[in-house]
Design a protein around this motif. Structure first.
Motif, PDB file in Angstrom:
ATOM      1  N   THR A  67      16.183  -6.101  18.851  1.00 58.73           N
ATOM      2  CA  THR A  67      15.759  -6.684  20.129  1.00 58.73           C
ATOM      3  C   THR A  67      16.461  -7.988  20.449  1.00 58.73           C
ATOM      4  O   THR A  67      16.116  -8.644  21.439  1.00 58.73           O
ATOM      5  CB  THR A  67      14.244  -6.933  20.114  1.00 58.73           C
ATOM      6  N   ASP A  68      17.422  -8.366  19.609  1.00 57.71           N
ATOM      7  CA  ASP A  68      18.128  -9.638  19.800  1.00 57.71           C
ATOM      8  C   ASP A  68      17.142 -10.805  19.859  1.00 57.71           C
ATOM      9  O   ASP A  68      17.323 -11.757  20.610  1.00 57.71           O
ATOM     10  CB  ASP A  68      18.979  -9.596  21.070  1.00 57.71           C
ATOM     11  N   GLY A  69      16.076 -10.692  19.071  1.00 56.89           N
ATOM     12  CA  GLY A  69      15.088 -11.760  18.988  1.00 56.89           C
ATOM     13  C   GLY A  69      14.199 -11.885  20.203  1.00 56.89           C
ATOM     14  O   GLY A  69      13.482 -12.882  20.340  1.00 56.89           O
ATOM     15  N   GLN A  70      14.189 -10.880  21.059  1.00 60.75           N
ATOM     16  CA  GLN A  70      13.426 -10.974  22.306  1.00 60.75           C
ATOM     17  C   GLN A  70      12.074 -10.260  22.196  1.00 60.75           C
ATOM     18  O   GLN A  70      11.596  -9.669  23.162  1.00 60.75           O
ATOM     19  CB  GLN A  70      14.232 -10.378  23.458  1.00 60.75           C
ATOM     20  N   VAL A  71      11.476 -10.291  21.048  1.00 58.89           N
ATOM     21  CA  VAL A  71      10.155  -9.706  20.837  1.00 58.89           C
ATOM     22  C   VAL A  71       9.357 -10.680  19.989  1.00 58.89           C
ATOM     23  O   VAL A  71       9.936 -11.505  19.275  1.00 58.89           O
ATOM     24  CB  VAL A  71      10.268  -8.322  20.147  1.00 58.89           C
ATOM     25  N   THR A  72       8.061 -10.613  20.062  1.00 57.74           N
ATOM     26  CA  THR A  72       7.205 -11.495  19.268  1.00 57.74           C
ATOM     27  C   THR A  72       6.341 -10.657  18.336  1.00 57.74           C
ATOM     28  O   THR A  72       5.742  -9.658  18.758  1.00 57.74           O
ATOM     29  CB  THR A  72       6.292 -12.338  20.184  1.00 57.74           C
ATOM     30  N   ILE A  73       6.289 -11.065  17.081  1.00 56.37           N
ATOM     31  CA  ILE A  73       5.389 -10.417  16.127  1.00 56.37           C
ATOM     32  C   ILE A  73       3.991 -10.985  16.334  1.00 56.37           C
ATOM     33  O   ILE A  73       3.790 -12.196  16.273  1.00 56.37           O
ATOM     34  CB  ILE A  73       5.858 -10.659  14.675  1.00 56.37           C
ATOM     35  N   ARG A  74       3.041 -10.127  16.587  1.00 56.43           N
ATOM     36  CA  ARG A  74       1.679 -10.566  16.852  1.00 56.43           C
ATOM     37  C   ARG A  74       0.812 -10.582  15.599  1.00 56.43           C
ATOM     38  O   ARG A  74      -0.073 -11.423  15.447  1.00 56.43           O
ATOM     39  CB  ARG A  74       1.031  -9.658  17.903  1.00 56.43           C
TER      40      ARG A  74
END
Length: 207
Positions: A44-51
């Motif tokens: 995701t090229d760092g464009q996601v957040t781990i919840r």
């Protein structure tokens, strides 16, 4: 999870894992978690957040905000595939040590190898008998590290209180858990939460 492994994972996935998201699983799954999070970050090229990273119904669960992001369906399916592979792999990897394990379906499902399964009574007993001491040991460790502006191996700082080797190992595991959870935002008696950010900036000497 041991503090060293928690920090090593965070160092690799800074762009998707916030400090206040605890890695709430045992040390045996740290490689599964690390591999999955790095894969998600790269995809995701760092464009996601781990919840959330946790154990659910005995298995590793990794939750993301991918569904809320503007990814195409193919990318979202690949994110879910990565988390699914990690969950499936956790079904046969002992959560505590990473060795071959199996899902034990009791009132509290969990994946354990034979040795760590045998440790469960000791783990419960040590926690019940030494809960106050475990919390005090974690608080003392925090103060020592803050005073010296670096992290030390927990075993070098925590005084041995259990004569039995297995009990001592379990005791240290519990101290690690308190530290990792506090680093992620939980409460620890006797520790001012104002120093949490300062502690998060500390690292082990990697020279």
């Amino acid at each position: 999870m041991r503090l060293e492994n928690d920090i090593a994972i965070r160092r690799e996935v800074l762009s998707i894992l916030a400090d206040d998201v605890a890695l709430g699983v045992g040390d045996g799954w740290h490689q599964l978690v690390g591999k999955a999070l790095v894969g998600i970050q790269d995809l995701t090229d760092g464009q996601v957040t781990i919840r959330k990273v946790s154990e659910r119904s005995g298995l590793l669960t990794i939750a993301t905000d991918a569904a809320r992001s503007l990814f195409d369906d193919a990318t979202m399916r690949r994110v879910y595939a990565i988390t699914g592979v990690a969950t499936d792999a956790s079904a046969s990897a002992c959560e505590m040590c990473g060795c071959q394990g199996r899902l034990i379906t009791t009132a509290r499902p969990r994946v354990r190898c034979a040795a760590c399964g045998d440790d469960e009574p000791a783990r419960q007993r040590v926690w019940q008998q030494h809960r106050g001491g475990i919390n005090e040991a974690a608080a003392y460790y925090l103060r020592v590290c803050l005073e010296h502006s670096r992290l030390f191996p927990v075993a070098n700082i925590v005084v041995r209180v259990c004569l039995d080797d297995r009990d001592h190992r379990v005791y240290l595991d519990e101290v690690h858990d308190r530290l990792v959870w506090w680093r992620g935002g939980s409460w620890l008696e006797g520790v001012d939460e104002a120093v949490r950010d300062q502690f998060r900036r500390l690292d082990f000497d990697r020279r």
